[in-house]
Design a protein around this motif. Sequence first.
Motif, short mmCIF file in Angstrom:
data_model
loop_
_atom_site.label_atom_id
_atom_site.label_comp_id
_atom_site.label_asym_id
_atom_site.label_seq_id
_atom_site.Cartn_x
_atom_site.Cartn_y
_atom_site.Cartn_z
N CYS A 258 -15.39 29.73 0.44
CA CYS A 258 -16.53 28.84 0.27
C CYS A 258 -15.96 27.43 0.26
O CYS A 258 -15.69 26.87 -0.80
N CYS B 187 -23.06 27.28 5.30
CA CYS B 187 -22.45 25.99 5.64
C CYS B 187 -21.41 26.19 6.74
O CYS B 187 -20.88 27.28 6.90
N ASN C 7 -15.52 35.23 -2.77
CA ASN C 7 -15.07 33.86 -2.46
C ASN C 7 -14.57 33.16 -3.71
O ASN C 7 -14.38 31.96 -3.73
N GLN D 8 -18.07 24.61 -1.93
CA GLN D 8 -18.17 24.57 -3.40
C GLN D 8 -16.85 24.84 -4.09
O GLN D 8 -16.76 24.75 -5.31
N ASN E 154 -19.01 33.77 5.37
CA ASN E 154 -20.08 34.77 5.50
C ASN E 154 -20.40 35.12 6.95
O ASN E 154 -20.75 36.26 7.25
N GLY F 172 -21.00 30.41 -5.17
CA GLY F 172 -21.26 29.47 -4.08
C GLY F 172 -22.67 28.90 -4.14
O GLY F 172 -22.88 27.69 -4.17
S1 SF4 Z 1 -20.58 30.45 0.14
FE1 SF4 Z 1 -20.11 28.26 0.06
S2 SF4 Z 1 -19.74 27.68 2.15
FE2 SF4 Z 1 -20.78 29.62 2.22
S3 SF4 Z 1 -22.91 29.11 2.41
FE3 SF4 Z 1 -22.50 29.33 0.24
S4 SF4 Z 1 -22.02 27.27 -0.46
FE4 SF4 Z 1 -21.88 27.25 1.76
#
Ligand code: SF4
Lengths: 435, 275
Positions: B206, B19, B127, B209, B24, B131
Motif C-alpha cells: 500500500c 491507487c 499489506n 498509506q 491489489n 489501507g
Molecule cells: S491498499 Fe493502499 S494503495 Fe491500495 S487502494 Fe488502498 S490505500 Fe490505495
Amino acid sequence: MVYNVNLLTRTQLQIQPNNYLKKVRQGTEVPRREDMDKKPDSRSEVVLQGNEACARAAVYAGCRFFAGYPITPSTEIIELLSSEMQKAGGAFIQMEDEIGSACAIIGARWGGSRAMTATSGPGYTLMQEAIGFAAVTETPIVIVNVQRGGPSTGQPTLSSQQDIYQARYGSHGDYGIIVLSPSSVQEMYDFTIKAFDLAEQFRTPVILLADEVVGHMREKITVHTGDRNIKRPKQRFAVSPSVDFFNGANSLVEGQLHDDMGRRIGHLPNKSGEFIEKINRKISDNVGMIADITTYCMEDADAAIVAYGSVARPALNAVKRARGIKDDRILPKFRVVRDLVKRGVKETMKTDYSHLKVGLIKINTVWPFPEDLLRQAAENVHTVIVPEMNVGKYCREVERVLWDKNVVPMPKCGGNIHTPKEILEKILEEEGVDE
Amino acid sequence: MNKLYEKYIKTESLPTLFCPGCGNGIIQYAAIGAFEKLDSSGEIPSSDIACVSGIGCSSWIPCYFKLDVMHTMHGRALAFAEGLKLSRPEKKIVVFTGDGDCLAIGGNHLLHAAARNIDLTVVMVNNYIYGMTGGQKSPTTPKEAVTKTSPFGCIDEPIDGCRLVTSLGASYVARWTTAHPAQLEKAIAEGISHRGFSFIEVLSQCPVQAGKSVYGEKDPSKIMEGYKKNTYLFRGGEAKPDKDGRIPIGLLHRDDEAEEYLDKVEKKLKSQGLR
Ligand code: SF4
Ligand SMILES: Cc1ncc(C[n+]2csc(CCOP(=O)(O)OP(=O)(O)O)c2C)c(N)n1
Ligand SMILES: [Mg+2]
C-alpha cells in the motif's frame, strides 16, 4: 467428492418449485425421491413449548439453514434445530458467536436457502450490524429474539419487552424492517411461518420479537404435519431486484449503497438519498399489507388496553374479568393465572370492575407501526392503557398516533408480567369508580 | 482490452478504486488467471465459483468480477462464506480479505473456519497496514513501524496468519507476494481445487498509506523488489523467518488426507441413517 445430494436437490427445488412441480405433473420431469415422500399438508393438535413451536414452524415454512449460538431463553430453538434442520434436508451450524450466525444466514439465503437464527439479549445486540446489512442488501432472513431482561447480561431467565425499539432501530442508519410479536404458542408457530413469507415478499429481514414467557410456556396448538408447497413471490417490492447466487446473473451483494447492478453510489448524495428513501418506503408505504392487529370487545369500549407480546395475555384476562366473560374461546387455552401463581403472584379479584367497558387492541405486527388500524380501532375510546414490560417505550408511538386520547403508560420492569388486576386497577384509576 | 479482463471483469465498473501502484490489481489479475486455469481445463467452471469479501481496499478486489459476489461487513466475510457454502456444498467459494479484516476484527471467524477445515479458499492480502482507513497499524505491522496510530513505533508482536491457521487445521497454506504473480495464480487455483480450508497470504503493498517505516521503501516497484530479496522459498521444516529475517514463501503446508467439514457432517448424518 461427496456432495450432499439431498441438500442439493432441496435447494434447487426452492429456486424453481413451481416450474419443477409443473413439469413433474406434465410428466416431463421425473419426480425426485424426496418429492415422492412429500406428505400432503394436514393438521394435528400437539402440546408444544413456544420455542419448540417456533423451530417446527421454521422447518414447515421452508427454512433449510439455521446458524446459531446458544443463549437463554432461546436455546431450545437451536437445540431442536440441530437435528430437525438436517432431518429436513437442510443444514445446521453452531457458529462461534451471534455476529457469525447472523452473517451465515445471510450467506445461506444468497445460496438459495431460506434461513433463520435465534437469540436473546446480548446476542441480539451483536447481530445489529448484520441486520443493517440484510436491510441494505434486501436479504430475506428471519431473526428470532426471545427477549430477556437487560441491559447487558441483565436477567437471563426472566422476561422483558425492552428490545422493542432495538428491533426497529437497532442497526445504524435508516432502514425499514418488519417485526412480529407473538402472544401465545400458537402465534409463535403461525408468526414464524408468516415471518418467512413477509421476508421473501418484501425482501427484508423480519424479526420475530418473542419473550421468555411465550418462549417457555406450553400450550396445545394446531400444527401442520405435511410438507408445504412453497411459492416464490415476485420481487415486487425490492428496490434492487436480485437473483440468488449460481444462476448466472453475476449478482453483486453490496453493503454500500448501490444501484440495480450492485455498483456503489455511496459517494453520490442524490442517488444515495433516493435509495434510502426507497428502502424505507417499501415498508412504510405498504403498512396496509403488513399491519395486523386483533381486537376484543372493542365495539362498545370506552377504554382500550393496547398490548403486544405476552402482556396481551393478562390484558385479555382483564377485559374478560371486567366483561364477565368466562369461556376461553377468545384466546384458547389461556393460562396466565396459572403462570402467575407459578411465579409466586397471588391474585385476589374482589373489586367489581363490571361497569368498565374495556376492550383490548392486541398489536401483532409491532413494526411498521400499524397507525391506521390503531386509530380506527380506538376511535371511540377516551382512555388507552399501554402495559409493557419495559420503562414505557411503545406507548410513545401510541401517544403519537392517539394524541387526542388519554394515553396512559403502564411500564413494568424486573421480569414479572403485569397481572390482570394491576391493569384493571389502572383503568379504574383513570375511568373512575361507578357511583 | 485483454481477453481475460473481458471475460472476468465488469468493465462498466472500471476504473477500480485502487491507487496507482497498489498491489491489489496484481492480486486481482492473478485471481482471474486462476479462475481461467480451472475453467479452461474443465476442472471447475467459473459459473461454480462465487466470491465473498469483507471491508478494506483488498475486499474490493472481487467487486469487479463477472461472478456472484458478496461484499459484506468488516471482518465477517468468512461467516457469510460458511453460510453460502453450507447452503450450496457443491460450489466453490473464494474469500478476499485484508490483514486487518482477517486477523483483527475477523480473527475469531478465522480460527473457527480453519479449525473446521471447511472447503473455502481465503486470499488474505497482507499489506501490513489498514489501507482503506488511511494508514493505521494492523495486526501484521512490523515492530517499531511508525503508522498513524503507532506514532512512537509499533509495540505489538505481529501475527503470522499462515502459522496460525496451520496450527488450527487448515489443510492448504501458502504465502506469495505481489512480486510472484505467476506462482500466486497457481496457488489460488490449487487452493480452489483443494477440498478443505485453503489459506493463501499475499504480501502486498500500500504505497499510499504506508511507506518507508513499514516496508523500508516508498516506491511500489522497490517494495516488490524487497519482497523478492526478503523472502526465501520454503522447502520443509518450520515455516518461520530464517536467521536473516527472511520470510518463507511458497506452499507452507498441505494435507490432502485431512477431513473436510461438510464431509464430516455427511458422514455423521449417514451414520445416523439421516442420508
Ligand atoms: S491498499 Fe493502499 S494503495 Fe491500495 S487502494 Fe488502498 S490505500 Fe490505495
Ligand atoms: C465494524 C467496522 N469497524 C471499522 C471499520 C473501518 N474500516 C474499514 S476498512 C478498515 C481496515 C481495513 O484494513 P485491511 O483489512 O488490512 O484492508 P486494506 O484496506 O489494508 O486492504 C477499517 C478499520 C468498518 N468498516 N467496520
Ligand atoms: Mg491491510
